[in-house]
Write a protein that holds these residues in place. Sequence first.
Motif, mmCIF file in Angstrom:
data_model
loop_
_atom_site.group_PDB
_atom_site.id
_atom_site.type_symbol
_atom_site.label_atom_id
_atom_site.label_comp_id
_atom_site.label_asym_id
_atom_site.label_seq_id
_atom_site.Cartn_x
_atom_site.Cartn_y
_atom_site.Cartn_z
ATOM 1 N N LEU A 126 0.825 -1.214 0.000
ATOM 2 C CA LEU A 126 0.000 0.000 0.000
ATOM 3 C C LEU A 126 0.857 1.261 0.000
ATOM 4 C CD1 LEU A 126 -2.804 1.238 0.013
ATOM 5 C CD2 LEU A 126 -2.789 1.079 2.513
ATOM 6 N N LEU A 127 1.921 1.252 0.771
ATOM 7 C CA LEU A 127 2.783 2.431 0.863
ATOM 8 C C LEU A 127 3.420 2.750 -0.485
ATOM 9 C CD1 LEU A 127 3.909 4.486 2.873
ATOM 10 C CD2 LEU A 127 5.734 2.871 3.393
ATOM 11 N N VAL A 128 3.954 1.758 -1.155
ATOM 12 C CA VAL A 128 4.600 1.980 -2.453
ATOM 13 C C VAL A 128 3.564 2.362 -3.506
ATOM 14 C CG1 VAL A 128 5.900 0.875 -4.316
ATOM 15 C CG2 VAL A 128 6.587 0.543 -1.922
ATOM 16 N N ALA A 129 2.449 1.654 -3.559
ATOM 17 C CA ALA A 129 1.415 1.977 -4.540
ATOM 18 C C ALA A 129 0.891 3.397 -4.331
ATOM 19 C CB ALA A 129 0.272 0.965 -4.450
ATOM 20 N N HIS A 130 0.681 3.768 -3.089
ATOM 21 C CA HIS A 130 0.202 5.103 -2.725
ATOM 22 C C HIS A 130 1.195 6.162 -3.206
ATOM 23 C CE1 HIS A 130 -1.644 8.088 0.099
ATOM 24 N NE2 HIS A 130 -0.393 8.526 0.169
ATOM 25 N N ALA A 131 2.467 5.984 -2.883
ATOM 26 C CA ALA A 131 3.493 6.964 -3.258
ATOM 27 C C ALA A 131 3.624 7.066 -4.772
ATOM 28 C CB ALA A 131 4.832 6.586 -2.631
ATOM 29 N N GLU A 132 3.628 5.938 -5.457
ATOM 30 C CA GLU A 132 3.782 5.965 -6.912
ATOM 31 C C GLU A 132 2.580 6.615 -7.580
ATOM 32 O OE1 GLU A 132 4.824 1.863 -7.888
ATOM 33 O OE2 GLU A 132 6.951 2.404 -7.776
ATOM 34 N N ALA A 133 1.383 6.368 -7.067
ATOM 35 C CA ALA A 133 0.186 7.004 -7.633
ATOM 36 C C ALA A 133 0.191 8.512 -7.370
ATOM 37 C CB ALA A 133 -1.075 6.356 -7.066
ATOM 38 N N GLU A 134 0.608 8.914 -6.173
ATOM 39 C CA GLU A 134 0.701 10.349 -5.889
ATOM 40 C C GLU A 134 1.697 11.023 -6.823
ATOM 41 O OE1 GLU A 134 -0.353 11.230 -1.225
ATOM 42 O OE2 GLU A 134 1.751 10.874 -1.736
ATOM 43 N N GLU A 135 2.863 10.421 -6.979
ATOM 44 C CA GLU A 135 3.911 11.042 -7.779
ATOM 45 C C GLU A 135 3.581 11.061 -9.268
ATOM 46 O OE1 GLU A 135 7.984 10.005 -6.886
ATOM 47 O OE2 GLU A 135 7.459 9.690 -4.782
ATOM 48 N N SER A 136 2.881 10.061 -9.765
ATOM 49 C CA SER A 136 2.585 10.033 -11.200
ATOM 50 C C SER A 136 1.313 10.785 -11.568
ATOM 51 C CB SER A 136 2.511 8.594 -11.709
ATOM 52 O OG SER A 136 1.362 7.938 -11.222
ATOM 53 N N GLU A 137 0.310 10.771 -10.695
ATOM 54 C CA GLU A 137 -0.988 11.337 -11.055
ATOM 55 C C GLU A 137 -1.364 12.605 -10.297
ATOM 56 O OE1 GLU A 137 -2.740 10.090 -13.606
ATOM 57 O OE2 GLU A 137 -1.079 8.669 -13.805
ATOM 58 N N VAL A 138 -1.039 12.669 -9.020
ATOM 59 C CA VAL A 138 -1.556 13.745 -8.182
ATOM 60 C C VAL A 138 -0.593 14.927 -8.115
ATOM 61 C CG1 VAL A 138 -2.429 14.344 -5.890
ATOM 62 C CG2 VAL A 138 -2.873 12.068 -6.839
ATOM 63 N N TYR A 139 0.645 14.670 -7.750
ATOM 64 C CA TYR A 139 1.592 15.766 -7.564
ATOM 65 C C TYR A 139 1.762 16.626 -8.817
ATOM 66 C CZ TYR A 139 3.182 14.094 -2.933
ATOM 67 O OH TYR A 139 3.279 13.734 -1.617
ATOM 68 N N PRO A 140 1.951 16.028 -10.017
ATOM 69 C CA PRO A 140 2.111 16.885 -11.200
ATOM 70 C C PRO A 140 0.882 17.773 -11.463
ATOM 71 C CG PRO A 140 2.819 14.646 -11.690
ATOM 72 C CD PRO A 140 2.149 14.612 -10.345
ATOM 73 N N ALA A 141 -0.289 17.221 -11.233
ATOM 74 C CA ALA A 141 -1.519 17.997 -11.457
ATOM 75 C C ALA A 141 -1.650 19.129 -10.445
ATOM 76 C CB ALA A 141 -2.738 17.078 -11.394
ATOM 77 N N LEU A 142 -1.291 18.864 -9.195
ATOM 78 C CA LEU A 142 -1.438 19.889 -8.156
ATOM 79 C C LEU A 142 -0.473 21.050 -8.363
ATOM 80 C CD1 LEU A 142 -2.023 17.808 -4.903
ATOM 81 C CD2 LEU A 142 -3.714 18.931 -6.373
ATOM 82 N N LYS A 143 0.659 20.783 -8.986
ATOM 83 C CA LYS A 143 1.631 21.858 -9.232
ATOM 84 C C LYS A 143 1.063 22.920 -10.177
ATOM 85 C CE LYS A 143 6.101 20.653 -9.404
ATOM 86 N NZ LYS A 143 7.297 19.890 -9.816
ATOM 87 N N ARG A 144 0.016 22.600 -10.890
ATOM 88 C CA ARG A 144 -0.592 23.563 -11.824
ATOM 89 C C ARG A 144 -1.500 24.570 -11.116
ATOM 90 N NH1 ARG A 144 -1.775 18.624 -14.837
ATOM 91 N NH2 ARG A 144 0.057 18.170 -16.054
#
Length: 167
Positions: free
Chosen positions: A40-58
Amino acid sequence: MANDVVELILADHRRFEDLFRDLRNRDNDREKLLAELAALLVAHAEAEESEVYPALKRFKNVDDHEVEHGAEEHAEGHQALLALMEVGDTSSEEWEDKLEELVEALNHHVDEEERTILNDARDSVPEQRKAELGANFVRVRQERLDADCGSVDHVRQLVKATEHRVD
C-alpha cells in the motif's frame, strides 16, 4: 465525493496508522502486515507522484516546493521501508528499531502533506478535478498493487533509483 483525491489520500494515511499499530503488536503476524503495508505504501506513493503531484503543481495556491518535498519524503520512506524489510527476524530489537524509524519517517511525511499540500488542494482544486484526480489515483494505485509493487526487489529498485533525492 467518493472519488475526492484528498479524501482518498487521507483514507490511506489512516490505514497506514492502523497498520503501524498492528505491527507494533508482537502477537500479530508481522510478516503479513509488513507485506500489506509495503504494497500500500509503495502503490500510494507511486500514484501520488505520477498522477496527483504533477496535477497539483498547476494550481497557484498549491506550493510547488511542498510537492517536490513530498516526493523527497517518499524516497526517505522507501529507504526506511527497505531497511525494515531486510531485517528478517520480526521479533528482534533491530526490527523494532527499524519499525520505529519507518513510523517516524512516515508520520512526519503524512503530517506535513496533510497540513500543506492536501489543505491547499482541498481549498484550491475544483470538486470535479479532485474527483478526476481521485479516479486516476485509485486506478494507478491498483495497477501498482496488481504488479506486486511492495516486493522487496521492487522497493530495492525504488531506493536505488531515488538515492539522489535523499543525499
